[in-house]
Design a protein around this motif. Structure first.
Motif: not given
Length: 295
Positions: A223-247
């Protein structure tokens, strides 16, 4: 299935990855400036966990990302509890010992769910340790939809519910993740979902490095979605936080070996490329955009 075999340094199944990542938590815990302290990690990882890390290509060098993931998730979990989470459902818990090491309210309900063999091994490793909250080990094979439904339904009876899938989704097929998303959304008290994600470029890179070890153990990264924000939005889950591993690695001073090359590459990259690179791997907190109340 067993995860105890001191003679073999190879990864034989997905469950063995729990030994692998426990080593990184143990190494971090030994540092004077540790971002967290996991007093159980070394014992749970055991000799075989260290042997797995030593045998993997670049095994020692990859610890930084697991350390960052652990520290970031620790902080988010505590924040969700402050916001009202009453039950934590830790799916594919592996050898996680947060219920025993974090400062949690004693009234919190924490459920660590994994295969019977993994659960038995974790119980043995924890020994007489006492959780700081209302903790339970739950034996379940999460590959089966009816099993997942039972576990999620029982957990949601005492919500609001925080669901954790640390180190789990990457081993699932996209259709399994979609099915899990629907099951979590349809539980009235599933309020937060905390997960870690990678994207196709990282999936391909890590696959090239570790494919021989992971494919043979049926533990390939699926599992490695190209656009995780859209992927989960389509499943009725909203991304409220994203923390980049690198950052986050920069903020926490746990940068990858030769990290300066990534910094240089980012400086030369376009804005779109910078976003893509910083979102290559990270921790995401999701909240449902709609809820279906079920009996």
């Amino acid at each position: 299935m067993t995860i105890v075999d001191r003679a073999s340094p190879s990864i034989r199944n997905v469950s063995d990855t729990a030994l692998w990542v426990a080593v990184y938590r143990a190494i971090e815990s030994d540092r004077d400036d540790a971002l967290f302290r996991d007093p159980f990690a070394r014992r749970l990882a055991g000799e075989r966990g260290q042997a797995i890390v030593d045998a993997l290509p670049f095994g020692q060098a990859m610890g930084w990302s697991i350390v960052v993931r652990t520290a970031v998730m620790d902080a988010i979990i505590l924040r969700c509890i402050d916001r009202g989470a009453r039950t934590v459902l830790n799916l594919g818990a592996g050898l996680d010992a947060r219920a025993f090491r974090l400062k949690l309210p004693p009234t919190l309900r924490w459920l660590d769910v994994d295969l019977p063999a993994v659960t038995a091994y974790r119980r043995e490793g924890l020994g007489a340790a006492v959780a700081v909250c209302r903790h339970a080990h739950v034996e379940s094979d999460l590959r089966h939809a009816d099993e997942r439904h039972r576990v999620i339904r029982d957990a949601a009876r005492h919500g609001p519910l925080l669901v954790i899938t640390e180190g789990l989704l990457v081993y699932l097929a996209p259709e399994q993740v979609s099915e899990l998303a629907a099951q979590l959304r349809n539980q009235a008290n599933s309020r937060w979902w905390l997960a870690d994600l990678i994207t196709p470029p990282l999936q391909q890179t890590m696959g090239m490095v570790w494919s021989a070890q992971l494919d043979a153990a049926d533990a390939a990264f699926r599992f490695a979605p190209g656009d995780s924000r859209k992927y989960f939005d389509d499943l009725n889950w909203r991304e409220t936080e994203f923390h980049s591993t690198w950052t986050e690695s920069i903020r926490l001073d746990r940068v990858a070996p030769n990290g300066w090359m990534w910094d240089r590459l980012l400086q030369w990259s376009s804005p779109a490329a910078k976003i893509a690179m910083t979102r290559m791997s990270g921790v995401v907190l999701l909240e449902p955009t709609s809820r279906v109340h079920v009996a």
